[in-house]
Design an enzyme around this catalytic site. Structure first.
Site, mmCIF file in Angstrom:
data_model
loop_
_atom_site.group_PDB
_atom_site.id
_atom_site.type_symbol
_atom_site.label_atom_id
_atom_site.label_comp_id
_atom_site.label_asym_id
_atom_site.label_seq_id
_atom_site.Cartn_x
_atom_site.Cartn_y
_atom_site.Cartn_z
ATOM 1 N N SER A 232 0.851 -1.187 0.000
ATOM 2 C CA SER A 232 0.000 0.000 0.000
ATOM 3 C C SER A 232 0.887 1.237 0.000
ATOM 4 C CB SER A 232 -0.863 0.030 1.259
ATOM 5 O OG SER A 232 -0.069 0.334 2.392
ATOM 6 N N ASP A 233 0.347 2.355 -0.498
ATOM 7 C CA ASP A 233 1.006 3.608 -0.178
ATOM 8 C C ASP A 233 0.831 3.790 1.336
ATOM 9 O OD1 ASP A 233 2.303 6.002 -0.125
ATOM 10 O OD2 ASP A 233 1.189 6.907 -1.770
ATOM 11 N N TRP A 234 1.636 4.685 1.889
ATOM 12 C CA TRP A 234 1.689 4.792 3.352
ATOM 13 C C TRP A 234 0.334 5.268 3.928
ATOM 14 C CZ3 TRP A 234 5.315 2.364 1.445
ATOM 15 C CH2 TRP A 234 6.450 1.958 2.147
ATOM 16 N N ALA A 236 -2.584 3.955 3.009
ATOM 17 C CA ALA A 236 -3.635 3.975 1.985
ATOM 18 C C ALA A 236 -4.737 2.959 2.263
ATOM 19 C CB ALA A 236 -3.016 3.696 0.618
#
Ligand code: BGC
Length: 793
Positions: A232-234, A236
């Protein structure tokens, strides 16, 4: 046995809780290790143009400190090199630095398409064109991975704006998604097999990218053959169980068990299969095993040569510098006296703010490099405040005096740091007023002015025609100052070409009306008409076109010939250096479909080649076009189609500087479903709904409060106000700095959704607590009560 096979065997021995543990990071930058089961940890680090390797004060907005690393030119400059070999070289250098710092995976490259140049992270992305983005990203990945370090394509997908980035819904029709926003990722996946992909924060057509099975599994893995890990993006993650099912293997950073209960409950309820958990956990383990193996085999690697990397950064900076205009003043003649004006000469802008921010090993300034060359033999004036971009009468007077004292004024202007950063978008494409005023005054004092622009993205340049030259340095990395002096004096030719159009006005672009304007939704009304696809199709010229860039010599392109059959063709042209010095140019071929049953952009880039020739030399340049260069995406059949008929192949030096053409006929092609053409470049509601195949989605309301409510929106209730203050104090305490004084921190803090308050709390606040707070906010909010009454009546 593959890493995944081994990982599967290991995971089969674990308990359910252990498997669930593996699905989230151990902390900010590492995956969970279980040494007793032979599972090592893998470590991850930002970012695309240099390492941001952090110690204890970890953060994902570039506020905490990090180890010194070479800061290469940011992606917009790298895209402008059109030089995959150079990108690979930089990738390898990044890989070596990562490896020396014990980093297993570099979180980059970023290859989102620049839907509108005002996007806050435009400087972090390669191009407005998917072919350039995909090929350059693939080259970077190949370079990074050649050193036994993994790369990470980000942010997948349709992540085009910073405003409300963690929940805004990118509403984009299937054909546009495929042709514009996914193609670059597809190319990079197929041409470089990245170890990892990072999902985007935003929603895509109503579903968070972090739980978008169609994107993360059906397309990425099943169609394109991606076999690595998706993280995941941080922060997300919006629904972990849905994410696991969708193919999101790893939640980053670790959220100290925030989602574990939800995953366990979904397993118990049968809404999530154990097979999905096994697979995700196995992919995490496979990444760690792979990283461990590579680490071992690179243990005895040579020490990193930071001088060599600095030299590479310097070479890359001139290769990505774009000479937008030149009436012959450049390269500067040795006998001309010079006035250097602009604070960027001593405090350069060479990278952008946010998670990609590198702590450079050293920084060359233009002032320093000029001094090295000329000694005290040049004049200097600051002109403006570097931080704010403002000027005043005293600075102007000094700049005028200095400008008129010399033969040529070199004026360094652009965007101050706070104008382009992760976390928020620009509101317009203008330079700061102080820079524009300074420019007018300097031009008035000395018309012999060369403008050097330091910006990570397009700006409006209404005055360009009144200057003698405009050189775009972009954000050229830590060696940009010395590279600039190399270029100004002609030691090195600037060989960059725009990989993005510079519009006359930001408002010209059809994406403008829905770009970064709504808190929960972005309707991609412009569909395919991004960048040159818009300018060239709708007759709205850009100020500087895609592919444009001058050098220190001139070229001619002639004699276009084609070979090959069907939709696999090679165009060959003669390219002649018609000037007096050796030089480099980028020969580009655009494909124009003469007649089509669907609306198509006027032309699309099909291939390019960067060539260097001696004066008077003619070289034969072959530009191979694959089937995709002729195809469009047919939504009805869910496939890429080449229609029979004529295609004009236009070869030139920019999208509007076509020098030679050839026509080919494809005799047997596929069937396409006819699609109505929108009447203008921005689809109306009815047209967009036809493109989408369903009525326009109603944007998510910002009230009542829910897990997606952002900190900014807490203002809508008295209790929310109190909560805002508490959150702010806690964040400031952790950062040791005031949020209001740091625009990146402020942007991030304001757009943080409620769920992230739990995820980032180190396990202190649970989602259940957040839900109770949300209930209380709704109960006590007069606005919500009124809304509910209205809904009932
Ligand atoms: C950014 C990513 C970055 C991550 C870790 C996020 O805010 O969107 O690009 O890799 O933080 O710093």
């Amino acid at each position: 046995m593959t890493h995944l096979d081994r990982a599967r065997e290991i995971v089969a021995q674990l308990t359910t809780d252990q498997k669930i543990d593996l699905l989230s990071g151990a902390d900010f930058w590492t995956t969970v290790a279980m040494p007793e089961h032979g599972i090592p940890a893998a470590s991850l680090s930002d970012g695309p143009h240099g390492l941001r390797h952090q110690g204890a004060d970890a953060d994902h907005v570039g506020i905490g400190s990090s180890d010194p690393s070479t800061c290469f030119p940011t992606a917009s400059a790298l895209g402008a090199t059109w030089d995959p070999a150079l990108a690979s070289e930089i990738g390898a250098a990044l890989g070596r630095e990562a490896s020396s710092l014990g980093v297993d995976v570099i979180l980059g490259p970023g290859l989102n398409i620049k839907r509108h140049p005002a996007g806050g992270r435009s400087f972090e992305y390669l191009s407005e064109d998917p072919l350039v983005s995909g090929r350059m990203a693939a080259a970077l990945v190949n370079g990074i991975q050649s050193e036994g370090v993994g790369a990470c394509l980000k942010h997948f997908a349709a992540n085009s704006q910073e405003r409300d980035r963690m929940r805004a819904d990118s509403v984009v029709d299937e054909r546009t998604l495929r042709e514009i926003y996914l193609t670059g990722f597809e190319i990079a996946v197929k041409e470089s097999s990245p170890w990892t992909v990072m999902c985007a924060y935003n929603k895509v057509n109503g579903t968070h990218a972090s739980q978008h099975r169609r994107l993360l599994t059906d397309i990425l893995r099943d169609e394109w053959g991606f076999d690595g890990l998706v993280m995941s993006d941080w922060y997300a993650v919006a629904d972990r169980a849905a994410g696991v099912h969708a193919g999101l293997d790893l939640e980053m950073p670790g959220s100290k068990g925030t989602w574990d209960g939800q995953v366990r409950r979904a397993l118990a309820a049968g809404t999530l299969a154990m097979d999905d958990v096994d697979l995700a956990a196995s992919r995490v383990v496979a990444l760690a095993l792979r990283a461990q193996e590579e680490r071992k085999s690179h243990e005895d690697g040579a020490a990193v040569d930071l001088d060599a990397h600095h030299a590479l950064a310097r070479r890359a900076a001139s290769a990505g510098s774009v000479l937008l205009r030149n009436d012959g003043v450049l390269p500067l003649a040795a006998d001309r006296s010079i006035a250097l004006i602009g604070g960027f000469a001593t405090a350069p802008r060479y990278q952008g703010a946010g998670s990609s921010q590198v702590n450079p090993t050293r920084v060359d300034t233009a002032y320093g490099a000029l001094h090295e060359r000329l000694g005290d033999d040049f004049a200097y004036a600051e002109g403006y405040d570097v931080k704010t971009g403002e000027t005043d009468d005293a600075r102007i007077a000094e700049a005028r005096r200095v400008a008129s004292s010399a033969d040529t004024a070199v004026l360094m202007i652009g965007l101050p740091d706070s104008y382009e950063a992760e976390g928020y978008d620009r509101e317009h494409l203008r330079l700061p007023e102080g820079h524009t005023r300074l420019l007018e005054e300097v031009l008035d004092a000395n018309p012999d002015t060369v403008v050097v622009l330091a910006t990570g993205a397009p700006v409006e340049l209404p005055w360009a025609g009144r200057t003698r030259a405009v050189l775009l340095s972009y954000l050229g990395g830590q060696a940009s100052g010395s590279a600039l002096v190399d270029v100004l004096f002609g030691d090195v030719e600037p060989t960059g070409r725009l990989a993005e159009s510079f519009p006359v006005l930001g408002a010209d672009l059809p994406s403008r009306a829905t770009f970064s304007t709504h808190p929960t939704q972005a309707l991609y009304r412009e569909n395919l008409y991004v960048g040159y696809r818009f300018h060239d199709s709708w007759g709205v010229p850009a100020r500087f076109a895609f592919g444009h860039g001058l050098g220190y010599t001139t070229f001619d392109v002639s004699n276009a010939k084609t070979a090959g059959r069907g939709a696999k063709r090679t165009v060959t042209v003669d390219v002649t250096n018609t000037g007096e010095r050796a030089g480099t140019t980028v020969v580009q071929v655009y494909v124009h479909d003469v007649a089509s049953s669907v609306p198509r952009p006027e032309q699309e880039l099909g291939a390019w080649s960067k060539v260097t020739l001696e004066p008077g030399e003619t070289g034969s340049v072959a530009l191979p076009l694959d089937e995709r260069a002729f195809s469009f995406y047919d939504v009805e059949s869910a496939s890429w189609v080449v229609e029979a008929g004529e295609f004009e192949l236009r070869v030139g030096l920019s999208s509007v500087d076509i020098r030679a053409t050839a026509t080919v006929r494809v005799t047997s092609g596929g069937d396409a479903t006819a699609v109505p053409a929108p009447a203008g470049p921005a689809a109306t509601d009815a047209e967009l709904s036809t493109l989408l195949g369903h009525p326009l989605p109603t944007p998510e309301p910002t009230l009542p409060f829910d897990r997606e409510t952002t900190v900014r929106e807490l203002k809508a209730s008295g209790l929310g106000h109190v909560l805002r203050t508490v959150v702010k104090r806690a964040s400031e305490k952790e950062m040791g700095a005031s949020i209001d004084e740091d625009p990146v921190a402020l942007g991030f803090y304001e757009s943080t959704p409620m769920r992230v308050l739990a995820m980032g709390s180190d396990g202190k606040i649970s989602l259940a607590t957040i839900d109770r707070i949300i209930d209380a906010l709704n109960l006590t909010s007069a606005k919500v009560r009124k809304q509910r009454r209205a809904q009932r009546s």
